[in-house]
Design a protein around this motif. Sequence first.
Motif, PDB file in Angstrom:
ATOM      1  N   ASP A 103      47.250  33.351  26.181  1.00 45.97           N
ATOM      2  CA  ASP A 103      46.585  33.634  27.457  1.00 45.97           C
ATOM      3  C   ASP A 103      47.563  33.892  28.607  1.00 45.97           C
ATOM      4  O   ASP A 103      47.334  34.777  29.425  1.00 45.97           O
ATOM      5  N   VAL A 104      48.642  33.126  28.690  1.00 45.03           N
ATOM      6  CA  VAL A 104      49.581  33.287  29.810  1.00 45.03           C
ATOM      7  C   VAL A 104      50.652  34.330  29.505  1.00 45.03           C
ATOM      8  O   VAL A 104      50.907  35.231  30.310  1.00 45.03           O
ATOM      9  N   HIS A 105      51.280  34.210  28.356  1.00 41.64           N
ATOM     10  CA  HIS A 105      52.426  35.068  28.056  1.00 41.64           C
ATOM     11  C   HIS A 105      52.135  36.563  28.155  1.00 41.64           C
ATOM     12  O   HIS A 105      52.921  37.299  28.776  1.00 41.64           O
ATOM     13  N   PRO A 106      51.038  37.078  27.593  1.00 44.81           N
ATOM     14  CA  PRO A 106      50.832  38.534  27.641  1.00 44.81           C
ATOM     15  C   PRO A 106      50.763  39.108  29.049  1.00 44.81           C
ATOM     16  O   PRO A 106      51.301  40.186  29.306  1.00 44.81           O
ATOM     17  N   VAL A 107      50.129  38.408  29.983  1.00 43.25           N
ATOM     18  CA  VAL A 107      50.023  38.955  31.341  1.00 43.25           C
ATOM     19  C   VAL A 107      51.326  38.801  32.110  1.00 43.25           C
ATOM     20  O   VAL A 107      51.497  39.400  33.175  1.00 43.25           O
ATOM     21  N   CYS A 108      52.259  37.998  31.575  1.00 42.23           N
ATOM     22  CA  CYS A 108      53.567  37.841  32.210  1.00 42.23           C
ATOM     23  C   CYS A 108      54.655  38.595  31.455  1.00 42.23           C
ATOM     24  O   CYS A 108      55.850  38.409  31.721  1.00 42.23           O
ATOM     25  N   ASN A 109      54.243  39.440  30.533  1.00 38.64           N
ATOM     26  CA  ASN A 109      55.184  40.288  29.821  1.00 38.64           C
ATOM     27  C   ASN A 109      55.880  41.223  30.802  1.00 38.64           C
ATOM     28  O   ASN A 109      55.269  41.712  31.761  1.00 38.64           O
ATOM     29  N   LEU A 110      57.150  41.504  30.556  1.00 38.30           N
ATOM     30  CA  LEU A 110      57.946  42.311  31.474  1.00 38.30           C
ATOM     31  C   LEU A 110      57.298  43.655  31.784  1.00 38.30           C
ATOM     32  O   LEU A 110      57.241  44.074  32.946  1.00 38.30           O
ATOM     33  N   SER A 111      56.777  44.329  30.768  1.00 39.37           N
ATOM     34  CA  SER A 111      56.196  45.651  30.999  1.00 39.37           C
ATOM     35  C   SER A 111      54.926  45.571  31.837  1.00 39.37           C
ATOM     36  O   SER A 111      54.664  46.446  32.677  1.00 39.37           O
ATOM     37  N   VAL A 112      54.149  44.516  31.647  1.00 37.32           N
ATOM     38  CA  VAL A 112      52.923  44.333  32.424  1.00 37.32           C
ATOM     39  C   VAL A 112      53.262  44.069  33.888  1.00 37.32           C
ATOM     40  O   VAL A 112      52.675  44.673  34.800  1.00 37.32           O
ATOM     41  N   VAL A 113      54.211  43.183  34.120  1.00 39.72           N
ATOM     42  CA  VAL A 113      54.565  42.814  35.491  1.00 39.72           C
ATOM     43  C   VAL A 113      55.193  43.989  36.222  1.00 39.72           C
ATOM     44  O   VAL A 113      54.905  44.236  37.400  1.00 39.72           O
ATOM     45  N   ARG A 114      56.037  44.737  35.540  1.00 36.53           N
ATOM     46  CA  ARG A 114      56.632  45.920  36.168  1.00 36.53           C
ATOM     47  C   ARG A 114      55.567  46.910  36.599  1.00 36.53           C
ATOM     48  O   ARG A 114      55.617  47.482  37.688  1.00 36.53           O
ATOM     49  N   LYS A 128      57.488  37.910  41.527  1.00 35.14           N
ATOM     50  CA  LYS A 128      57.495  36.445  41.600  1.00 35.14           C
ATOM     51  C   LYS A 128      56.093  35.902  41.865  1.00 35.14           C
ATOM     52  O   LYS A 128      55.664  34.934  41.220  1.00 35.14           O
ATOM     53  N   ALA A 129      55.374  36.525  42.794  1.00 35.09           N
ATOM     54  CA  ALA A 129      54.015  36.076  43.111  1.00 35.09           C
ATOM     55  C   ALA A 129      53.102  36.215  41.903  1.00 35.09           C
ATOM     56  O   ALA A 129      52.259  35.354  41.637  1.00 35.09           O
ATOM     57  N   TRP A 130      53.255  37.306  41.152  1.00 37.35           N
ATOM     58  CA  TRP A 130      52.443  37.534  39.946  1.00 37.35           C
ATOM     59  C   TRP A 130      52.708  36.429  38.920  1.00 37.35           C
ATOM     60  O   TRP A 130      51.768  35.856  38.356  1.00 37.35           O
ATOM     61  N   MET A 131      53.978  36.155  38.682  1.00 32.61           N
ATOM     62  CA  MET A 131      54.335  35.133  37.701  1.00 32.61           C
ATOM     63  C   MET A 131      53.761  33.778  38.096  1.00 32.61           C
ATOM     64  O   MET A 131      53.182  33.057  37.271  1.00 32.61           O
ATOM     65  N   GLN A 132      53.900  33.417  39.354  1.00 31.76           N
ATOM     66  CA  GLN A 132      53.385  32.132  39.808  1.00 31.76           C
ATOM     67  C   GLN A 132      51.865  32.071  39.692  1.00 31.76           C
ATOM     68  O   GLN A 132      51.302  31.021  39.334  1.00 31.76           O
ATOM     69  N   ARG A 133      51.223  33.195  39.981  1.00 30.84           N
ATOM     70  CA  ARG A 133      49.756  33.261  39.935  1.00 30.84           C
ATOM     71  C   ARG A 133      49.225  32.946  38.543  1.00 30.84           C
ATOM     72  O   ARG A 133      48.183  32.288  38.391  1.00 30.84           O
ATOM     73  N   PHE A 134      49.940  33.369  37.490  1.00 27.63           N
ATOM     74  CA  PHE A 134      49.417  33.195  36.135  1.00 27.63           C
ATOM     75  C   PHE A 134      50.049  32.027  35.376  1.00 27.63           C
ATOM     76  O   PHE A 134      49.377  31.403  34.552  1.00 27.63           O
ATOM     77  N   ILE A 135      51.304  31.728  35.643  1.00 30.96           N
ATOM     78  CA  ILE A 135      51.948  30.648  34.898  1.00 30.96           C
ATOM     79  C   ILE A 135      51.405  29.284  35.317  1.00 30.96           C
ATOM     80  O   ILE A 135      51.104  28.430  34.471  1.00 30.96           O
ATOM     81  N   ARG A 136      51.272  29.066  36.612  1.00 30.17           N
ATOM     82  CA  ARG A 136      50.828  27.757  37.106  1.00 30.17           C
ATOM     83  C   ARG A 136      49.463  27.334  36.532  1.00 30.17           C
ATOM     84  O   ARG A 136      49.340  26.224  35.987  1.00 30.17           O
ATOM     85  N   PRO A 137      48.410  28.162  36.607  1.00 35.73           N
ATOM     86  CA  PRO A 137      47.127  27.733  36.042  1.00 35.73           C
ATOM     87  C   PRO A 137      47.193  27.484  34.537  1.00 35.73           C
ATOM     88  O   PRO A 137      46.522  26.572  34.027  1.00 35.73           O
ATOM     89  N   GLY A 138      47.992  28.287  33.837  1.00 36.33           N
ATOM     90  CA  GLY A 138      48.112  28.085  32.396  1.00 36.33           C
ATOM     91  C   GLY A 138      48.742  26.749  32.057  1.00 36.33           C
ATOM     92  O   GLY A 138      48.277  26.033  31.158  1.00 36.33           O
ATOM     93  N   LEU A 139      49.787  26.394  32.778  1.00 35.63           N
ATOM     94  CA  LEU A 139      50.424  25.107  32.532  1.00 35.63           C
ATOM     95  C   LEU A 139      49.530  23.945  32.967  1.00 35.63           C
ATOM     96  O   LEU A 139      49.523  22.889  32.320  1.00 35.63           O
ATOM     97  N   ALA A 140      48.778  24.121  34.033  1.00 39.35           N
ATOM     98  CA  ALA A 140      47.844  23.076  34.460  1.00 39.35           C
ATOM     99  C   ALA A 140      46.778  22.841  33.385  1.00 39.35           C
ATOM    100  O   ALA A 140      46.389  21.693  33.117  1.00 39.35           O
ATOM    101  N   ALA A 141      46.310  23.925  32.765  1.00 38.28           N
ATOM    102  CA  ALA A 141      45.333  23.786  31.684  1.00 38.28           C
ATOM    103  C   ALA A 141      45.964  23.109  30.473  1.00 38.28           C
ATOM    104  O   ALA A 141      45.329  22.267  29.806  1.00 38.28           O
TER     105      ALA A 141
END
Length: 212
Positions: A103-114, A128-141
């Motif tokens: 759930d988290v890794h694919p949306v934070c893939n380098l090609s997606v973020v670029r 940076k904002a994109w990464m924080q937006r998706f990594i934080r909720p995933g780790l909280a879950a």
Amino acid sequence: MSTVLYDYWRSSASYRVRIALHLAEVPFERVTVDLLAGAHKAPDHLARHPQGLVPVLDIDGHRLTQSLAILDYLNDTRGMGLLPQDPAQATRVRALAHTVAVDVHPVCNLSVVRHAARAAPDQAQATKAWMQRFIRPGLAAFEAQLAAFSQTPFACGETLSLADICLIPQLYNAARWEVDTHDLPRIHTVATACAAHPAFAAAHPDQLRPAG
């Protein structure tokens, strides 16, 4: 027959496979596929992996792709015990691992973020904002799901599991992108235990960072 891992030092998916290879005590050669230089889109790598991704693992006369599938293969052929024998409990451990790896890794893939950040005035800040937006909720879950297990000392109990192997690379990314994880104590307990394990230390990206 030698085992060869085609990977990139900072790739989360590659990091998972390196951890597992070290845990299984499988000697392997690394061949770097430089994602920043676009080597993953070169014809020779596309011949290995039509999606142009890493990792690719040559092992036992097979060429394998997709990190979670590779982890299953290593678990099945090397008796690693990454999943409980009980089917329901094994499913719970898989679900925990998939929280970050699927759930988290694919949306934070380098090609997606670029692609997502390309129109932003400040692409570095947007990334940076994109990464924080998706990594934080995933780790909280992930933290919330850990409540169903006893971290003694690893994510799901006394032995390492698929969940640990998937969590640690995501925590590396969290630190890289300055994601706030101070209020996730279960995760930090697991991270401390894993950091002390030789297999995790050997697989860490900082051990493989290119010079210069």
